[in-house]
Every structure is written in C-alpha cells, then in structure tokens.
Design a protein around this motif. Structure first.
Motif, PDB file in Angstrom:
ATOM      1  N   ASN A  81      40.682  26.976  37.557  1.00  0.00           N
ATOM      2  CA  ASN A  81      42.054  27.374  37.219  1.00  0.00           C
ATOM      3  C   ASN A  81      42.848  27.879  38.407  1.00  0.00           C
ATOM      4  N   SER A  82      42.136  28.361  39.449  1.00  0.00           N
ATOM      5  CA  SER A  82      42.828  28.895  40.626  1.00  0.00           C
ATOM      6  C   SER A  82      41.790  29.286  41.664  1.00  0.00           C
ATOM      7  N   GLY A  83      42.292  29.765  42.795  1.00  0.00           N
ATOM      8  CA  GLY A  83      41.396  30.241  43.845  1.00  0.00           C
ATOM      9  C   GLY A  83      40.487  31.362  43.361  1.00  0.00           C
ATOM     10  N   ALA A  84      40.923  32.118  42.366  1.00  0.00           N
ATOM     11  CA  ALA A  84      40.089  33.211  41.845  1.00  0.00           C
ATOM     12  C   ALA A  84      38.788  32.666  41.248  1.00  0.00           C
ATOM     13  N   ASP A  85      38.830  31.482  40.649  1.00  0.00           N
ATOM     14  CA  ASP A  85      37.601  30.884  40.111  1.00  0.00           C
ATOM     15  C   ASP A  85      36.620  30.541  41.242  1.00  0.00           C
ATOM     16  N   VAL A  86      37.172  30.075  42.345  1.00  0.00           N
ATOM     17  CA  VAL A  86      36.306  29.771  43.503  1.00  0.00           C
ATOM     18  C   VAL A  86      35.704  31.066  44.056  1.00  0.00           C
TER      19      VAL A  86
END
Ligand code: COA
Ligand code: MG
Length: 293
Positions: free
Chosen positions: A94-99
């Motif tokens: 969903n976004s860099g936060a998931d990475v």
C-alpha cells in the motif's frame, strides 16, 4: 536484472524448469498461484527446493510471500528465510510503510538465522490496491533493501471493480496506464528499478516483444514473466543493443575528454547533462547484461 520469472512454489517440476530458464531472477510464488489449502505444502516444497538447488542456477532467487493483510506473511518468512533467498517480493503493497514493516520482520529473521543484517532485498508490487497506486511516491527512502518497484493489473481490476484492464484494441485503459506510469515515477523517485508487469498471453511472443519495446522506451529496465518461453524475448529486449551501448560510451567519453562540462557537441548534435545521465544509466545496464562497450 532484465527478466523475472514467476514459478508456482508448490510445483517441483516447474521450479526445476524455472531455475534452468535463463531468467535473471526466479520468483518462487507462495501467493496467487498457490491454492489456499496448499500454502503449507508450497512453503515446504519451495524451501527444500531452494536449499537443494540454489547453487545450481545463475538466477537470483526471490520469494513472493502472501501480503501483510493475510496473516500468512510470518509463516512464509519463517519457512523461507532459513534458505536465504536473495529477496522477497511483497504483493499488494500500500505504501513505503509496508516495505518498512516487511523490512523490520526480515531483520528479525536475518538475526535468527545468522544472516547479515539487510542481506535480503525487497521488490514490492505497488499498484494492486487503489491506495497503492496513489502512494507510489512514498517508497523513496523507505528501505535500503529496495531492489525495484513493479506493478500488477489483475488485483487492481478486482480492487476497483473493473471488468477489463485493456480496451478492445488491447491497450490498457486509463486507470491501468496511470498505475503503470506511477510505477515508473515512483521507481525513479526512489532511485530504483522500474519493472514492468506480466504479459499473460504466453503463446503470443510477438505481442510480448511489442510490449517489451514500449516498456523499455518508457523507462522500465526489466519485465516479469509467467512462462519460460517469455524469458529470452524479455532478456533480448532489455539488453541494450551494441550500437546503443557504443553510443552511450562515446557520450560519456566526450564529456570526460572535455573536462566534464555542462554541454558538448558530438557529430553536430548537442548533448547536455540529462543526456550524460541517460548514457550512464544505459552503460550500467549494458555492463550488468555482460556487454563490454
Ligand atoms: N515456470 C516454470 N516452468 C513452467 C512455467 C513457469 N512459470 N510455466 C510453464 N512451465 C513448464 C510447464 O510445466 C511445462 O513443462 P513440461 O514440458 O515439463 O510439462 C512447460 O513449461 C511448457 O508449459 P506449457 O504447456 O506451455 O504451459 P502450461 O499449460 O503447463 O502452463 C501456466 C501454463 C500459465 C499454468 C504456467 O505457465 C504457470 O504456472 N505460470 C506461472 C503462473 C504464476 O506464477 N502466476 C503468478 C504470477 S502472475
Ligand atoms: Mg495477485
């Protein structure tokens, strides 16, 4: 990295073929190509196969885990990190936060398995949710593990309720062209590789070739595959031609010879800093593909 071939993780026969396919990366899949009731079996088959055969292939080995919302990601990682894959493909990011979230998990597994901190890379699939498409700018700086961004149309169709991703002429419709474009821009903003999605008509190699040529023109440096027959076409399309590599080498040499100015003239044509950057990028790809311009 030019070609990334998906191989269902529960099929030893396909794993065998995939490892011998000539793909730069084999993506051992634990997600959509494995039925729910087969997940545990697939983890065991995949881990055993990777452990036994990782040194027998020139390909880098990535494993596509189930996404963070499924509750299955931890079981996937627990099974697969002990055999030390080169990377993890994260679907429905969903976004860099998931990475960042996956990266934190990997750090624990690396420590538990005596692997170097940060050894395992991540390639997220960034357009499989609507929020994902709208967040491709958030991968910059998310993790030093990032090895590329890629995109997918099938899950996005399901997410938005689109009955088709392509129009009658075979062109992606606007939402999917946007997703593709956001992937290119997100990858460039994160200074990582833009990887094009799969071409599902695996008997249509001319159609695949045409799509590869468009992708390379637009800034993608690699493409995913679903069938071994697609690998050679992709590798060829994403290997810079010897002419293009020689030209890029000449541009770089001209800037060097002139003392690295802002602009040079070569054969009656102007070349400024963006041309130099493009030439350097093409040379990097040529060298990675084994050319020696
Ligand atoms: N990786 C490794 N081997 C593969 C393969 C793949 N992705 N796709 C096909 N093969 C093998 C087949 O097993 C077959 O082997 P065999 O000759 O020993 O029987 C051979 O290549 C020829 O396959 P073919 O008959 O042309 O296709 P198929 O009908 O067996 O398979 C698919 C078609 C789509 C099921 C298959 O290509 C596949 O599983 N692709 C990957 C799907 C996937 O991972 N999807 C998730 C990401 S979108
Ligand atoms: Mg999917």
């Amino acid at each position: 990295m030019r070609s990334l071939l998906f191989v269902p993780g529960d099929s030893e026969k396909k794993l065998e073929r995939g490892f011998a396919s000539g793909a730069d990366v084999v993506i051992v899949d634990l997600e959509d190509s494995v039925a729910q009731q087969n997940k545990a079996h697939a983890r065991a088959v995949a881990a055993d196969f990777i452990a036994a055969r990782r040194d027998a292939t020139g390909a880098a080995i990535y494993v596509r885990v189930n996404d963070l919302a499924t509750g299955m990601t931890d079981d996937d990682l627990r099974a697969i990190i002990p055999v030390s894959p080169h990377g993890i493909m994260l679907p429905k990011s969903n976004s860099g936060a998931d990475v960042q979230h996956l990266s934190a998990k990997l750090r624990v597994h690396e420590a538990e398995n005596g692997l170097p901190d940060g050894a395992i890379r991540i390639i997220p699939i960034v357009t499989e949710t609507a929020a994902g498409v709208l967040s491709t700018g958030t991968y910059a700086g998310a993790s030093a593990r990032l090895a590329g961004l890629t995109w997918g149309a099938e899950d996005l169709s399901a997410a938005i309720g689109a009955r088709a991703a392509r129009d009658d002429a075979g062109r992606y419709t606007d939402v999917f062209r946007l997703a593709r474009t956001m992937t290119i821009l997100g990858a460039a903003a994160a200074d990582t590789a833009a990887i094009d999605t799969v071409f599902v008509n695996f008997r249509d190699l001319d159609g695949l070739r045409a799509e590869c040529i468009e992708a390379e023109r637009d800034g993608f440096t690699a493409k995913m595959a679903i069938h071994p027959d697609q690998v050679a076409v992709i590798n060829e399309a994403f290997t810079p031609s010897t002419d293009a590599a020689a030209h890029a080498a000449a541009v770089v040499a001209a800037f060097e010879a002139a003392g690295n100015p802002g602009v040079v003239g070569i054969d009656g044509k102007m070349y400024d800093r963006p041309h130099l950057r493009l030439a350097q990028r093409l040379l990097e790809r040529a060298k990675a593909a084994g050319l020696n311009p």
